[in-house]
Design an enzyme around this catalytic site. Sequence first.
Site: not given
Ligand code: BGC
Length: 854
Positions: A462-464, A471, A524, A732, A753
């Site tokens: 996706r757009d990420e 993660d 994180w 995910e 994910h």
């Molecule tokens: C990502 C996650 C990430 C999270 C933060 C999401 O959009 O895909 O894997 O850790 O944002 O909460």
Amino acid sequence: MNKRLSLLFVAQALYFQLSAQVQVKQLLTEGLKDPQSIDNVHPRFSWKLSTEQKNTLQLAYEITVMDGKKATWSSGKVASDESLHAPYDGPVLTPGRQYSWKVKVWDNHGHSAASTEPAYFRMGITEWKAKWIEPGYQEAATNRPCPIFKTSFHPGKKVAAAIAYITSHGLYEAQINGKKVGDGFLTPGFTSYNKRLQYQVYDVTNLLQPGDNDIQVTVASGWYRGTIGWGTDKYGKTLGVLYQMEVTYTDGTKETVISDGNWKSGTGKITYAEIYNGEWQDNRIETTNWSGVKVIDIPMNNLVASMTPPVTKQEVFSNIKRIKTPAGEDVIDFGQNLSGFVHFKASGHAGDSIILEHGEILDKKGNFYNANLRTAAATDIFVLSGKGEEYFEPHFTFHGFRYVRVKTKAKMTNIEAVATYSNIPATGMFECSNQMVNQLQHNIQWSQVDNFVDIPTDCPQRDERLGWTGDAQAFVQTATFNREVNTFFTKWLRDLAADQLKNGSVPFVIPNVLGDDASGSAGWGDAATVVPWTMYEVYSDKRLLENQYPSMKAWVDFIQLNSPKNMWATGSHFGDWLSYKSENRSADTYTYITTQCYYALSTQLVINAARVLGKQDDVEKYSSLLKKIKDAFCAEYVTPNGRIMSNTQTSYVLALAFDMLPENIRPMAAKHLADDIAGYNNHLTTGFLGTYLLSNTLTRFGYTDVAYKLLLQDTYPSWLYPVKMGATTIWERWDGMKTDSTFQTIEMNSFNHYAYGAIGDWMYKNIAGINMDEGSTGFKKIKIMPRLGGNMTYAKASYESGYGKIAVDWKIKDGKTFVMDVEIPVNTTAEVYVPGKEGKEAVGSGKYHYETKL
Ligand code: BGC
């Protein structure tokens, strides 16, 4: 004795002598085989030993570094059992020069041996003669075609060697005489470009020819200025190239070809390329309108050598199913959710187009579905020239997909999907008697490689596709089993330190394309401490720990600054992201429980690192801080009987895993955890933070049986529920596809994910039993300890450590005899625990067979 028999004895004796002879192999420099660019002025050398003789250890080594035929440095005979990361300590190495090295070792059986094949490494360059060049023409405002930069080179004499140093603003692909330079894809990779921009080094001797040589470099927006992290132009607005080629002639003279004002620029067949959106190619276009280039003078102090292998083409999927969906669409199923692209041959008329849209999953009715890709178009468009059979593959994009929707009138043949990911060695295999668990392992490994695309990403579709720190820290331990990730994470951690804020806060994603406000979340930002510490433990990489130490400390100091009275109870955090929720029940863990636990964890890891690095003052300072953090936690959130506020699985798991509780109440808290799981009818309720620690915590406190129940659970929420629903990668969400086959919200529903795949670590360690002894690093001291359960009747796993292969293969024969074969690499020792047998057995390297009655 007859003649034949005595000959046999001689042959046998010779064989034993030879196989007892230690051999030195797999020489690595800075963790890589024959790397072509090393920045560190004290490169480190590693090697592996092999011999059939049991209990073999290295006693000493001697490294010799050669410059051609001349020895540059010898370590002398060093009494040491270390065969990982021995540092170069000789005269200054010359930039751009290639050296070779060899090593001789002495073992504890009186043997010695030298490596037979020399290993090579080339030093990076520090001074650039080349100039940055940009297109000399006015780029279109939108849908910008990829610029091509070109020059030609006519060697004056016979070429002995040619080495090209290349990088770009944007992604580049270089060609010499129409042939691609190197096998890298998405080069120069993704780093925090303005601070650290990698260049790659190629031996291009064989691509050059006498007479004219055509050099071309095509560049695309990529991460540099393309759409990434919900915006564009993150690092700059204009694409550019830096190219330097050092040519050595056979008579010893040299010439340098550089990017400069003499190059030309233009556009060609690639009319559009973006990571999220895909690539368009129009084969009718021939580049004729060449312009000059703009030379720009910018500092080059951000240029760094590449320290990890690039993304390359990997598995190819040609066994395809072409289906007509109920909606009447033409869809191809490649059978595996992967990260990469589709290539094919086609023929048709000039102007015919082929449109490929990528998706991960079919919907309930069996129709193509890509709404979960959000704004990522993930569409490749190819236009035919009409001249015979044409071949297409994209150059500057990748997609996360299993299915492709095809729209075309043209005839397509040889359709294949190609997986593309970081070319780091595979190190682990795991298999057991439960086929669903084996599919889970398959899914973990695929989600790992699909998301190890130069940086550790959250998802590939996706757009990420960003370097989400949470993660990565949750998955890193499992990642180390499946692949050799030392160089991969060394690179990423450099960017983490580079992008860390002045106040020590760590961005949510690395490289940071979301801006400085997107930073500072517990679980994180702790990637800053967890990942370096994991690298140190698994790979014995002390230098990495040393390099990251200021960053580790800065993160803890940032937390401290935000924690009045030693309580981290400020700021907003992701918390136990995507944990279990249903209409009438939810397992929300109070966010400030997670913050406090991570505050303690990171402080503990700084103490550990300080100990290793001999920083006694810091050990004391952070130890006294840690005590206050834990006291504050217990006073605020814990009852005398080990109840923890929120009363969720994650609150117990974090408190137990990070040693937040006084020893005497830990068993009670562990019991509350086990009871909670039972209360959910043997289901987990954890999100991103609780899940990766859950099973190891259960095992640590004597609940391996509960861990097995969770592993084998196949109803939602569980690891095997997606497997039951046909997943080929890790989802995910626990319920990305619900039990009625409808989907979760399109806002956040990736089917690739890796975070929940972190159970892989527990499987290697407990089902197969491959562990490192506590306190050891690099698997120098191994612990083999399979734990039976879950009706498993066999398990087989191996892990290629820095010393060599560790393998376990066990089965239960006739329901009552436990049989196990174990392999321990040379220069390590192990303790073996055999189920059904009291105590442990201490062994050295070699192969061992065990049988016990259960
Ligand atoms: C990502 C996650 C990430 C999270 C933060 C999401 O959009 O895909 O894997 O850790 O944002 O909460």
